[in-house]
Design an enzyme around this catalytic site. Structure first.
Site, PDB file in Angstrom:
ATOM      1  N   ARG A  20       0.737 -12.052 -12.497  1.00  0.00           N
ATOM      2  CA  ARG A  20      -0.171 -13.088 -11.876  1.00  0.00           C
ATOM      3  C   ARG A  20      -1.439 -13.501 -12.655  1.00  0.00           C
ATOM      4  O   ARG A  20      -1.768 -14.565 -13.123  1.00  0.00           O
ATOM      5  CB  ARG A  20      -0.636 -12.689 -10.530  1.00  0.00           C
ATOM      6  CG  ARG A  20       0.422 -12.691  -9.436  1.00  0.00           C
ATOM      7  CD  ARG A  20       1.065 -13.896  -9.111  1.00  0.00           C
ATOM      8  NE  ARG A  20       2.371 -14.223 -10.095  1.00  0.00           N
ATOM      9  CZ  ARG A  20       3.247 -13.505 -10.248  1.00  0.00           C
ATOM     10  NH1 ARG A  20       3.441 -12.620  -9.620  1.00  0.00           N
ATOM     11  NH2 ARG A  20       4.053 -14.009 -11.414  1.00  0.00           N
ATOM     12  N   ASN A  70      -8.024 -19.597  -3.916  1.00  0.00           N
ATOM     13  CA  ASN A  70      -7.312 -19.303  -4.947  1.00  0.00           C
ATOM     14  C   ASN A  70      -8.035 -17.765  -5.765  1.00  0.00           C
ATOM     15  O   ASN A  70      -9.120 -17.623  -5.813  1.00  0.00           O
ATOM     16  CB  ASN A  70      -7.078 -20.331  -5.999  1.00  0.00           C
ATOM     17  CG  ASN A  70      -6.779 -21.462  -5.280  1.00  0.00           C
ATOM     18  OD1 ASN A  70      -6.042 -21.382  -4.198  1.00  0.00           O
ATOM     19  ND2 ASN A  70      -7.045 -22.714  -6.043  1.00  0.00           N
ATOM     20  N   HIS A 127     -10.766 -14.946  -1.040  1.00  0.00           N
ATOM     21  CA  HIS A 127      -9.888 -14.217  -1.133  1.00  0.00           C
ATOM     22  C   HIS A 127      -9.868 -13.221  -2.306  1.00  0.00           C
ATOM     23  O   HIS A 127      -8.628 -12.635  -2.587  1.00  0.00           O
ATOM     24  CB  HIS A 127      -8.531 -14.935  -0.879  1.00  0.00           C
ATOM     25  CG  HIS A 127      -8.290 -15.713   0.282  1.00  0.00           C
ATOM     26  ND1 HIS A 127      -7.307 -16.646   0.403  1.00  0.00           N
ATOM     27  CD2 HIS A 127      -8.629 -15.249   1.478  1.00  0.00           C
ATOM     28  CE1 HIS A 127      -7.269 -16.890   1.842  1.00  0.00           C
ATOM     29  NE2 HIS A 127      -8.414 -16.269   2.349  1.00  0.00           N
ATOM     30  N   CYS A 132     -11.019   5.175 -11.098  1.00  0.00           N
ATOM     31  CA  CYS A 132     -12.387   4.615 -10.801  1.00  0.00           C
ATOM     32  C   CYS A 132     -13.347   5.026 -11.823  1.00  0.00           C
ATOM     33  O   CYS A 132     -14.077   6.070 -11.806  1.00  0.00           O
ATOM     34  CB  CYS A 132     -12.945   4.687  -9.292  1.00  0.00           C
ATOM     35  SG  CYS A 132     -14.311   3.814  -9.046  1.00  0.00           S
ATOM     36  N   ALA A 151      -3.558 -33.581  -6.846  1.00  0.00           N
ATOM     37  CA  ALA A 151      -5.257 -33.360  -6.806  1.00  0.00           C
ATOM     38  C   ALA A 151      -5.708 -33.887  -7.960  1.00  0.00           C
ATOM     39  O   ALA A 151      -6.803 -34.393  -8.109  1.00  0.00           O
ATOM     40  CB  ALA A 151      -5.362 -31.805  -6.719  1.00  0.00           C
TER      41      ALA A 151
END
Length: 230
Positions: free
Chosen positions: A55, A86, A103, A130, A213
């Site tokens: 993604r 998004n 999100h 981390c 859009a």
């Protein structure tokens, strides 16, 4: 004029990014439960990382369209709160410098152990430590199902204060975002939906515009700016 705008997957679809999920309930051919829930990540973190790595790659290759650029122009004329469902960065690359990713974002990494956040590399793996606590608990900084969206108090307040609330390219199926139009209407805002087709919450809007859009958003922004300047 205070304007609050919520954008969903439909605004990025014309940039080549597929909408959140198809009618068969799949997202990029994966079950939502596999790649968009904490439980799915606990079961198979490698799969989830591979999914979001793709993604991230797809989003980086996409380009903002006229709808993204029109909202950046709107911010120069009104007091705009831009809220997006998004996880891509097309709004930012389209010129918007102030927005709320309710999100989360593909560009962010999150430690599931200590909560530390940092910019995500293009490829993340289960073994990534981390930077703060060194635990191997790295996950995408994405709000999954059964998790609370980010900055909700700020969002509710901005929507309540808006003179105009618009939802662009949203399905109206995911809450709490789907409840923002009703909230805006109760607080006195004029509510406008701009979408390719009727959504699950179209009845909550005073005004509707249907179409791509990249065409209807610049038209609407232009009319709003013209009205503001009169």
């Amino acid at each position: 004029m205070r304007v609050a705008v919520l954008t969903g997957a439909g605004i990025s679809a014309e940039s080549g990014l597929r909408t959140f999920r198809a009618s068969d309930g799949l997202w990029e051919d994966h079950r939502i439960e596999e790649v968009a829930t904490p439980e799915g990540f606990a079961r198979d973190p490698d799969l989830v990382h591979r999914f979001y790595n793709q993604r991230r790659k797809d989003a980086a290759a996409a380009l903002p369209n006229d709808a993204h650029r029109a909202l950046a122009e709107l911010a120069r004329h009104v007091d705009l709160t831009l809220i997006t469902q998004n996880v891509d960065d097309l709004h930012e690359r389209g010129g918007s410098d102030r927005l709320i990713h309710m999100h989360g974002a593909l560009t962010g990494a999150l430690c599931a152990a200590c909560g530390h956040r940092w910019p995500a590399p293009m490829v993340m793996t289960t073994g990534d430590p981390c930077p703060a606590c060194t635990k191997q608990a790295t996950r995408p900084d994405i709000v999954w199902f059964n998790e609370m969206p980010y900055r909700m108090e700020e969002i509710w307040e901005a929507v309540a204060k808006a003179d105009v609330f618009a939802a662009i390219g949203t399905s109206g199926q995911v809450y709490p975002a789907a409840g923002l139009a009703q909230h805006a209407g109760r607080c006195g805002a004029r509510t406008i939906e701009l979408n390719l087709a009727t959504s699950a919450v179209s009845r909550d809007f005073d005004e509707r515009h249907e179409g791509p859009a990249s065409r209807i958003v610049p038209d609407w922004v232009g009319s709003l700016i013209a009205a503001q300047q009169r």
